[in-house]
Design a protein around this motif. Structure first.
Motif, PDB file in Angstrom:
ATOM      1  N   ALA A   1      30.142  40.732  76.833  1.00 50.38           N
ATOM      2  CA  ALA A   1      29.800  40.816  75.409  1.00 50.38           C
ATOM      3  C   ALA A   1      28.775  41.908  75.164  1.00 50.38           C
ATOM      4  O   ALA A   1      28.891  42.696  74.223  1.00 50.38           O
ATOM      5  N   GLN A   2      27.752  41.987  76.027  1.00 45.56           N
ATOM      6  CA  GLN A   2      26.715  43.010  75.850  1.00 45.56           C
ATOM      7  C   GLN A   2      27.254  44.406  76.144  1.00 45.56           C
ATOM      8  O   GLN A   2      26.984  45.350  75.403  1.00 45.56           O
TER       9      GLN A   2
ATOM     10  N   VAL B   1      14.908  33.962  71.800  1.00 45.76           N
ATOM     11  CA  VAL B   1      14.570  35.359  71.549  1.00 45.76           C
ATOM     12  C   VAL B   1      15.835  36.178  71.351  1.00 45.76           C
ATOM     13  O   VAL B   1      15.916  37.016  70.445  1.00 45.76           O
ATOM     14  N   ASN B   2      16.843  35.931  72.203  1.00 46.98           N
ATOM     15  CA  ASN B   2      18.104  36.676  72.112  1.00 46.98           C
ATOM     16  C   ASN B   2      18.726  36.519  70.735  1.00 46.98           C
ATOM     17  O   ASN B   2      19.207  37.488  70.136  1.00 46.98           O
ATOM     18  N   GLU B   3      18.725  35.283  70.232  1.00 48.46           N
ATOM     19  CA  GLU B   3      19.335  35.008  68.929  1.00 48.46           C
ATOM     20  C   GLU B   3      18.538  35.622  67.789  1.00 48.46           C
ATOM     21  O   GLU B   3      19.109  36.152  66.829  1.00 48.46           O
TER      22      GLU B   3
ATOM     23  N   SER C   1      24.163  34.642  69.768  1.00 48.56           N
ATOM     24  CA  SER C   1      23.639  36.008  69.810  1.00 48.56           C
ATOM     25  C   SER C   1      24.765  37.006  70.035  1.00 48.56           C
ATOM     26  O   SER C   1      24.766  38.105  69.460  1.00 48.56           O
ATOM     27  N   GLY C   2      25.747  36.631  70.850  1.00 55.06           N
ATOM     28  CA  GLY C   2      26.885  37.519  71.085  1.00 55.06           C
ATOM     29  C   GLY C   2      27.722  37.717  69.837  1.00 55.06           C
ATOM     30  O   GLY C   2      28.152  38.839  69.538  1.00 55.06           O
ATOM     31  N   CYS C   3      27.952  36.647  69.086  1.00 55.51           N
ATOM     32  CA  CYS C   3      28.721  36.764  67.843  1.00 55.51           C
ATOM     33  C   CYS C   3      27.980  37.625  66.816  1.00 55.51           C
ATOM     34  O   CYS C   3      28.589  38.421  66.102  1.00 55.51           O
TER      35      CYS C   3
ATOM     36  N   ILE D   1      22.429  39.051  76.613  1.00 56.92           N
ATOM     37  CA  ILE D   1      22.728  39.519  75.263  1.00 56.92           C
ATOM     38  C   ILE D   1      21.444  39.528  74.436  1.00 56.92           C
ATOM     39  O   ILE D   1      20.669  38.578  74.465  1.00 56.92           O
ATOM     40  N   GLY D   2      21.254  40.586  73.707  1.00 53.98           N
ATOM     41  CA  GLY D   2      20.075  40.698  72.863  1.00 53.98           C
ATOM     42  C   GLY D   2      19.847  42.152  72.504  1.00 53.98           C
ATOM     43  O   GLY D   2      20.574  43.043  72.956  1.00 53.98           O
TER      44      GLY D   2
END
Length: 437
Positions: free
Chosen positions: A192-193, A270-272, A229-231, A320-321
């Motif tokens: 995803a990232q 944090v990622n979200e 976070s990925g979406c 992811i982030g």
């Protein structure tokens, strides 16, 4: 040495096709003894201390990847912590008083980048279902490579990271097919990232169709593991690609707003926070492009940035982030949004309050000067505009030279500025970015 193929060939005194063959063949190519002597001489005479350190790092990483593929024990190397992202990549930048340093730009020829784009597109299409079935790189090695891609994206090293993408995407997809459940989840997360970064790079280099394919791949990967976070990250790049196309501004805004609304208040890590904050910034930009008021989205982004100043849980299981998201970056996006809303005075007023040294990456600092340059040009202050654009180019050459906004601004100035300016530095800049007077 961060040279283009043509520059490197000229330095060595060989044909450009020779260097292209070396590069495209990678480890399968063994230069003849005469060529090896030429390379050894060039290294001894021309390689700086930074060049040599970078060369040794590349050799170490390449050998580690090769040994991993062939199930051989690696030489002792710094540990890779999948949770924290401490890797052996070394692609850091210095944000001290002297500014950013440590990375020059490797400008790959247009034909070479197009060939790389085709390889990346094929890797995304095949989704790991490939003819090659040799040993897979380990998950830690792939996570390290994925983080390197993100860091190179952050500093605008698009050509350099593009070389890594096709094999990285293929290996990550293969893990989602061939590995156990726990490794599959890690692979989807990294995919995803990496797909997000691929979309950003390809949009910046003008490959919009491939950028869209990568954005959809990022969304599919995020949905496979139910990653908020990925979406959000996938919606961000999807909206960016749509905004780059004519008559799709409304679609760009809908993509960003619908994803932000579906997440609601369920933002914890944090990622979200990073991903959702960036999504609201993109929604603000799309709103301004459509003639609406972006302030609600900018307020949301400001609130998310403020949350990062307090205690927020970090998701150690995900890479992811968007670490570039912070209060300074929000201030920069406010400049971009104001420019999109055709408010150059507001852009310049905001610029007075923001120090570019506070921005998280060289690419963001370059964007600061791009926005100043665009605003100054719209006020017919061409001298200030040129100085700002040259400053941006000196910080992130590849990013700036491939920017549609920069090309449009320079093209406009070339058509109206005085001859003394167009035949000087402005004309030279126009040549470098491919603008024809």
């Amino acid at each position: 040495m961060r040279k283009s193929i043509r520059e490197f060939a000229d330095m060595l005194g060989v044909e450009t096709t020779t260097v292209s063959n070396w590069r495209s063949g990678l480890s399968a190519v063994k230069p003849r003894s005469v060529a090896q002597e030429i390379l050894d001489t060039a290294y001894a005479r021309h390689a700086t201390q930074d060049d040599r350190a970078r060369f040794e790092q590349i050799i170490a990483e390449g050998e580690a990847a090769w040994r991993s593929r062939h199930s051989l024990p690696a030489h002792p190397a710094p540990a890779v912590d999948v949770r924290t992202g401490d890797t052996l990549t070394g692609f850091e930048f210095n944000t001290g008083r002297r500014g950013w340093s440590g990375l020059d730009t490797l400008l790959v020829d247009v034909d070479d980048f197009t060939a790389l784009a085709a390889e990346i597109e094929t890797a995304l299409w095949a989704a790991g279902n490939v003819d090659y079935t040799g040993p897979l790189r380990s998950i830690p090695a792939l996570i390290a490579a994925s983080r390197t891609v993100t860091r190179l994206n952050m500093v605008g090293e698009y050509s350099t990271l593009a070389v890594m993408l096709a094999p990285l995407i293929t290996d990550l997809y293969r893990h989602t097919r061939e590995s156990g459940e726990s490794e599959q989840r890690i692979a989807w997360d990294a995919l995803a990232q990496v797909s997000f970064d691929t979309s950003v790079v390809m949009r910046a280099r003008g490959h919009l169709t491939l950028a869209w394919v990568a954005a959809r791949a990022a969304e599919d990967a995020a949905r496979a593991i139910d990653s908020k976070s990925g979406c959000a990250a996938a919606a961000f790049v999807s909206s960016q690609v749509l905004l780059a196309r004519p008559i799709s501004t409304k679609a760009a805004l809908d993509r960003a707003e619908s994803t932000a609304a579906s997440a609601g208040s369920r933002i914890e890590t944090v990622n979200e926070v990073q991903a959702m904050g960036m999504l609201h910034l993109q929604a603000a930009l799309a709103t301004a492009a459509g003639g609406g008021s972006p302030h609600d989205h900018l307020d949301h982004a400001t609130e998310y940035a403020a949350r990062l100043d307090g205690p927020v849980t970090a998701d150690r299981s995900s890479i992811i982030g968007n670490p570039t998201f912070n209060s300074a970056n929000v201030a920069l996006w406010k400049m971009s949004v104001a420019m999109e809303g055709r408010e150059p005075e507001a852009v310049l007023a905001l610029a007075q309050k923001l120090k570019p040294q506070m921005l998280p990456t060289p690419g963001r600092a370059a964007q600061y000067f791009v926005e100043v340059g665009r605003a100054a040009a719209s006020r017919r202050d061409y001298g200030t505009s040129l100085n700002a654009l040259l400053r941006a180019e000196s910080i992130a050459p590849e990013q700036v030279r491939n920017s549609d906004a920069v090309q449009e601004t320079v093209g406009d100035m070339m058509s109206v500025a005085k001859r003394t300016l167009t035949t000087g530095d402005l004309g030279k800049l126009a040549q470098r970015i491919g603008v024809v007077a």
